[in-house]
Enzyme design. Structure first.
Site, PDB file in Angstrom:
ATOM      1  N   HIS A  88      22.038 -52.683  -7.044  1.00 42.61           N
ATOM      2  CA  HIS A  88      22.175 -51.888  -5.824  1.00 42.61           C
ATOM      3  C   HIS A  88      20.820 -51.331  -5.411  1.00 42.61           C
ATOM      4  O   HIS A  88      20.120 -50.707  -6.211  1.00 42.61           O
ATOM      5  CB  HIS A  88      23.153 -50.729  -6.043  1.00 42.61           C
ATOM      6  CG  HIS A  88      23.103 -49.697  -4.951  1.00 42.61           C
ATOM      7  ND1 HIS A  88      22.886 -48.363  -5.182  1.00 42.61           N
ATOM      8  CD2 HIS A  88      23.224 -49.828  -3.599  1.00 42.61           C
ATOM      9  CE1 HIS A  88      22.869 -47.703  -4.032  1.00 42.61           C
ATOM     10  NE2 HIS A  88      23.082 -48.565  -3.066  1.00 42.61           N
ATOM     11  N   SER A  89      20.427 -51.577  -4.173  1.00 42.58           N
ATOM     12  CA  SER A  89      19.228 -51.016  -3.575  1.00 42.58           C
ATOM     13  C   SER A  89      17.998 -51.252  -4.462  1.00 42.58           C
ATOM     14  O   SER A  89      17.616 -52.390  -4.685  1.00 42.58           O
ATOM     15  CB  SER A  89      19.458 -49.526  -3.290  1.00 42.58           C
ATOM     16  OG  SER A  89      18.522 -49.035  -2.369  1.00 42.58           O
ATOM     17  N   PHE A  90      17.383 -50.199  -5.007  1.00 39.32           N
ATOM     18  CA  PHE A  90      16.214 -50.380  -5.862  1.00 39.32           C
ATOM     19  C   PHE A  90      16.532 -51.314  -7.028  1.00 39.32           C
ATOM     20  O   PHE A  90      15.708 -52.152  -7.419  1.00 39.32           O
ATOM     21  CB  PHE A  90      15.737 -49.022  -6.395  1.00 39.32           C
ATOM     22  CG  PHE A  90      14.635 -49.125  -7.409  1.00 39.32           C
ATOM     23  CD1 PHE A  90      13.340 -49.400  -7.011  1.00 39.32           C
ATOM     24  CD2 PHE A  90      14.898 -48.961  -8.758  1.00 39.32           C
ATOM     25  CE1 PHE A  90      12.315 -49.504  -7.940  1.00 39.32           C
ATOM     26  CE2 PHE A  90      13.882 -49.058  -9.697  1.00 39.32           C
ATOM     27  CZ  PHE A  90      12.587 -49.332  -9.294  1.00 39.32           C
TER      28      PHE A  90
END
Length: 252
Positions: free
Chosen positions: A101-103
């Site tokens: 997720h994301s980073f």
């Protein structure tokens, strides 16, 4: 699918904390959380996923229940990629799948390019495999300077960790993340804070600041060149404006 176990994997600076769902005999999926989040990010999602896999959610170094890096040792993007390699080695996985997720997606994407033969599938939630920056050449020195200055400032500070009440921490988290529900905020704080005599203190390392101080940004040319090494099947999922996932910003 219920949580099977909580483990601590030994590393030179301490341990990497992980949560395991399902039998380790099943094909593995390593779950990578967003910046300043923790492994509890996946508690609501994993029960909804196929049950014939083994899901392992890790806390990156300096996050959640994982050890902080040693004094004087900065948090750089490649260090987090190295942590993924260490977890895979500890479980003796090859190949395995990554869910980020994301980073966490950018860490997984970089890992999948560095070790393409090890990654079967790469699933990215509100993320790309890298952090593109059209002005990478102009900005890279600024990012590196900020990172060094921030670490030195934290090391020079004599302030002790501030303690909060449960409600103070939760309200600070919700105020900084309007998309986050109260229940999800409480879930993140379960792993993101520790109870002390005065209240609760955040677990995260104060050397962690803005992600741009730690991330490796890429020009378009380097992005394209690196992506060519991918061997994994890639699925990118972006949330709608109604439930869009974002990085969690915890108050300090």
């Amino acid at each position: 699918m219920g949580l099977l176990s909580e483990l601590k994997l030994a590393v030179p600076w301490g341990h990497i904390a992980v949560k395991v769902w399902g039998s380790q005999k099943n094909p593995p999926v390593l779950c990578l959380h967003g910046w300043l989040d923790n492994a509890n990010s996946f508690d609501r999602l994993i029960p909804l996923l196929p049950q014939d896999l083994c899901y392992v959610a890790m806390d990156f170094g300096g996050h959640g229940l994982s050890s902080h890096y040693n004094p004087g040792f900065p948090y750089y993007h490649q260090n987090f990629v190295s942590e993924v390699r260490r977890v895979a080695a500890a479980f003796k996985w090859t190949p395995f799948s990554l869910l980020g997720h994301s980073f966490g997606g950018s860490v997984g994407g970089l890992f999948a390019c560095m070790f393409p033969e090890m990654v079967h599938k790469l699933i990215l939630l509100d993320s790309g495999p890298f952090f593109p920056d059209s002005k990478e050449m102009e900005n890279i020195m600024t990012y590196r300077r900020r990172s060094i200055d921030h670490v030195l400032q934290v090391e020079a500070s004599q302030k002790s960790r501030r303690a909060f009440s449960q409600e103070e921490l939760l309200q600070g988290l919700l105020n900084n993340n309007s998309h986050l529900s109260r229940d999800c905020g409480e879930l993140l704080l379960q792993r993101g804070a520790t109870k002390v005599a005065e209240g609760l203190v955040l677990n995260r390392d104060r050397r962690l600041s803005w992600p741009e101080n730690s991330c490796d940004f890429m020009s378009k040319e380097l992005f394209v060149h690196s992506a060519r090494s991918l061997q994994a099947n890639v699925l990118m999922i972006n949330g709608s404006s109604l439930w869009k996932c974002q990085e969690i910003t915890m108050s300090t």
